[in-house]
Design a protein around this motif. Structure first.
Motif, short mmCIF file in Angstrom:
data_model
loop_
_atom_site.label_atom_id
_atom_site.label_comp_id
_atom_site.label_asym_id
_atom_site.label_seq_id
_atom_site.Cartn_x
_atom_site.Cartn_y
_atom_site.Cartn_z
N GLN A 298 0.83 -1.21 0.00
CA GLN A 298 0.00 0.00 0.00
C GLN A 298 0.86 1.25 0.00
O GLN A 298 0.52 2.25 -0.64
CB GLN A 298 -0.92 0.00 1.22
N HIS A 299 1.99 1.21 0.70
CA HIS A 299 2.89 2.36 0.71
C HIS A 299 3.43 2.61 -0.70
O HIS A 299 3.50 3.76 -1.15
CB HIS A 299 4.05 2.12 1.68
N ALA B 226 1.92 1.84 -3.40
CA ALA B 226 0.79 2.35 -4.19
C ALA B 226 0.63 3.85 -4.00
O ALA B 226 0.36 4.58 -4.96
CB ALA B 226 -0.49 1.63 -3.81
N THR B 227 0.80 4.33 -2.77
CA THR B 227 0.68 5.77 -2.53
C THR B 227 1.76 6.55 -3.27
O THR B 227 1.57 7.72 -3.59
CB THR B 227 0.75 6.10 -1.03
N GLY C 39 2.84 5.57 -6.22
CA GLY C 39 2.68 5.28 -7.64
C GLY C 39 3.70 4.31 -8.18
O GLY C 39 3.99 4.31 -9.38
N ILE D 282 -7.44 -0.82 -3.69
CA ILE D 282 -6.53 0.20 -4.21
C ILE D 282 -7.31 1.30 -4.93
O ILE D 282 -7.06 2.49 -4.77
CB ILE D 282 -5.49 -0.44 -5.15
N SER E 140 -5.76 7.48 -0.53
CA SER E 140 -4.36 7.85 -0.30
C SER E 140 -3.49 7.67 -1.54
O SER E 140 -2.32 8.02 -1.53
CB SER E 140 -3.77 7.01 0.85
N ASN E 141 -4.05 7.09 -2.62
CA ASN E 141 -3.28 6.97 -3.85
C ASN E 141 -4.11 7.48 -5.03
O ASN E 141 -5.29 7.79 -4.87
CB ASN E 141 -2.83 5.52 -4.08
N TYR F 41 -4.65 5.83 -8.00
CA TYR F 41 -5.05 4.80 -8.95
C TYR F 41 -6.56 4.80 -9.16
O TYR F 41 -7.33 4.73 -8.20
CB TYR F 41 -4.62 3.41 -8.46
#
Length: 378
Positions: A287-288, A290-291, A293, A314, A319-320, A322
């Motif tokens: 997840q980190h 993903a944030t 990118g 996601i 927080s991201n 996507y």
């Protein structure tokens, strides 16, 4: 085969409409519904391309459902295939371990049985998903390279990963985590654990580097997709890039993920990491990444249902950045491109009719129907 009233998850957008396949190929995508009586009502669900799984250990658990229990191959393969399809996975790379971190481990004993089960069931047309092979090469062993050379030309070998689970590096840079994992797995006493750790360190020093170089050379000659595994440093990534790796499986640090991107490797992380909210080994969280990118491909690894779950988590995580189409590419188009499969991974006219219909109930995503090459298989 015609489906009306669905939200089509296309490459760059989601549109409401209908889809038609013929002879296993997507022939028409449109906003207006078909009036033909055989058309199915998608009830407003999301229609995605069939998911593509690059690294699953799920088959292993069906061959050894309990310690000292060996299960018949045909039943194990059938059960595994059913679970893949039930979770929307239409193309599966079954990961088999070439070499094992423990001499005499059950994975080596089952290796030929699992490979034969995948190849024979696929050639006989018994599988609902399309099954291929991913050779996970555990580098610190004298037998790994000869065994790999026996297997690399088997039908369906589509990906190879270079793994080194020796203590003090990569996934197990933390010796505390290493000891916690293997003592829990093998029920070692403290003395047995110390001896095991010393043995694995010595094997890695002797065999890891030459095996890494030789196996990568075989993959380059055969144009087989090569993946690094658990790279932790920029130096690890640079080495992987020189060897020809196209995929960075489970980089353990943000620095390694960023370096992978700079070197042109697609970053693959575990979907269970997304669902659980972190790594069970204490490494960087998917997840980190993903944030930031820096996430390209997801793998269900040890839990098939996590793949679709992670896509929607996601896509709906503020927080991201996507979108749902971008998140869906992590389990469809991006892995297809990594393998050089141009016929799937995308809802578009002329592509394979590999499709999965999902609905949301009580805030959770459920797979309702699955088609492979236009034929309903779930």
């Amino acid at each position: 085969m015609i489906i009306n009233n669905v939200k089509l998850v296309l490459e760059n957008e989601v549109v409401e409409g209908a889809i038609e396949t013929e002879d296993g190929i997507i022939r028409r995508i449109g906003e207006s519904p078909s009036r033909l009586p055989q058309a199915l009502d998608g009830e407003g669900g999301w229609l995605l391309p069939g998911l593509i799984e690059l690294h699953t250990d799920n088959l292993d658990k069906y061959f050894n459902p309990r310690p000292k229990v060996d299960w018949p191959s045909h039943s194990a393969m059938s059960s595994h295939d059913a679970l893949m399809i039930a979770n929307g996975i239409t193309t599966v790379l079954d990961a088999v371990a070439v070499g094992d971190v423990r001499e005499g481990g059950h994975r080596l004993g089952n290796l030929q049985k699992m490979i034969d089960a995948v190849i024979n069931s696929q050639q006989a047309g018994r599988n609902r998903a399309e099954h291929r092979l991913h050779l996970r090469c555990e580098l610190p062993h004298h037998s790994t390279l000869p065994l790999f050379e026996q297997l690399v030309d088997k039908p369906g070998v589509s990906m190879v990963s270079l793994m080194d689970h020796s203590p003090g590096q990569r996934q197990f840079a933390s010796l505390e985590k290493y000891r916690e994992y293997y003592q829990g797995k093998y029920h070692f006493t403290p003395g047995q654990m110390a001896a095991f750790e010393e043995e694995q360190t010595g094997l890695a020093q002797r065999w890891s580097a030459p095996n890494r170089t030789a196996i990568a050379a075989h993959c380059r000659r055969r144009d087989i997709a090569l993946a690094s595994h658990d790279d932790a440093t920029e130096e690890h990534v640079a080495e992987s890039a020189v060897l020809g790796a196209a995929i960075a499986e489970f980089p353990t640090t943000e620095a390694a993920a960023a370096a992978s991107r700079r070197h042109g490797l697609q970053v693959l992380m575990g979907a269970p990491n997304i669902v659980r909210g972190g790594s069970h080994s204490g490494n960087v969280a998917a997840q980190h990444l993903a944030t930031l990118g820096m996430l390209d491909i997801l793998s269900s690894d040890y839990y098939p249902a996590s793949l679709m779950d992670a896509v929607f988590r996601i896509a709906h995580d503020g927080s991201n950045a996507y979108t749902l189409p971008q998140a869906a590419k992590m389990v469809t188009l991006n892995p297809a491109r990594a393998l050089g499969l141009s016929d799937r991974g995308l809802i578009a006219e002329g592509k394979r009719g590999d499709l999965v219909l999902v609905n949301r109930h009580d805030g959770h995503i459920y797979v309702k129907n699955v088609w492979r090459q236009g034929r309903q298989v779930y």
